[in-house]
Enzyme design. Sequence first.
Site, PDB file in Angstrom:
ATOM      1  N   CYS A  56      -8.526 -22.502 -26.040  1.00  0.00           N
ATOM      2  CA  CYS A  56      -9.761 -21.890 -26.554  1.00  0.00           C
ATOM      3  C   CYS A  56      -9.554 -21.401 -27.986  1.00  0.00           C
ATOM      4  O   CYS A  56     -10.432 -21.551 -28.836  1.00  0.00           O
ATOM      5  CB  CYS A  56     -10.198 -20.716 -25.670  1.00  0.00           C
ATOM      6  SG  CYS A  56     -10.504 -21.179 -23.963  1.00  0.00           S
ATOM      7  N   ARG A 133     -15.480 -25.781 -20.210  1.00  0.00           N
ATOM      8  CA  ARG A 133     -15.720 -26.024 -21.642  1.00  0.00           C
ATOM      9  C   ARG A 133     -16.980 -26.873 -21.780  1.00  0.00           C
ATOM     10  O   ARG A 133     -16.911 -28.094 -21.716  1.00  0.00           O
ATOM     11  CB  ARG A 133     -14.531 -26.774 -22.257  1.00  0.00           C
ATOM     12  CG  ARG A 133     -13.238 -26.036 -22.191  1.00  0.00           C
ATOM     13  CD  ARG A 133     -12.112 -26.769 -22.880  1.00  0.00           C
ATOM     14  NE  ARG A 133     -10.854 -26.213 -22.426  1.00  0.00           N
ATOM     15  CZ  ARG A 133     -10.356 -25.049 -22.834  1.00  0.00           C
ATOM     16  NH1 ARG A 133     -11.004 -24.338 -23.732  1.00  0.00           N
ATOM     17  NH2 ARG A 133      -9.220 -24.611 -22.357  1.00  0.00           N
TER      18      ARG A 133
END
Length: 222
Positions: A56, A133
């Site tokens: 991330c 995601r």
Amino acid sequence: MPATEDQAESLAPTLRLEEPIPAFRARTTQGEISSSDYLGKWLILFSHPADFTPVCTSEFVAMQQSLSEFSDLNCNILGLSVDSVYSHIAWISSIKKDFGVEITFPIIEDISMSIAMAFGMIHEESTGTATVRSVFFIDDKGILRALIHYPMNVGRSISEILRTVSALQAADESKMSAPEGWQAGDDLVIAPPTSVAQADIFSTAADSPGESWYYSKAPGSA
Ligand code: BEZ
């Protein structure tokens, strides 16, 4: 704990391409925002599984470094995870300190998961109650135009996200379509003929190698 059948059904993403996105209001690292604030601009809404995680962090750094390219496309960026705004603030402070990159786009806190659920960002089997995601490509009229979901262990390509926004805009402007690997400035493909008469005309025009009665290219309008 795995979801029951009823829960799984309620968690299933129901958002469809070409439909308006669900309206939302949210607290973010840049203050309160509303989905209607983005009308008139394109918007990338992207979720990540958790703050303070390596993949991330790599995505956030790359996204920030591409912000001016998104801005050139009249496209805003909005992050989201189920972490609190305090966690988001601490994480972006750490990114600034350790990676020298200041994250300036807003990040939504979605502790109640209401936005994540409405957008189908929770995939119980793979991430429990964390968001996967996801990337939602939303046009200037608030319509969902494309979406991608990636798993926890593979980071997204920010250049592919940029390319997709650019391709959607070029296709809208030209009323043509972007072929595989299309990049800004490349020719687009013309809609195939829908009648024999049209096919005959296209067939005569398509006289170069790499063209066919159902495949011909033309420059975009930009
Ligand atoms: C990441 O590296 O982004 C990540 C690692 C573990 C869980 C979720 C995300």
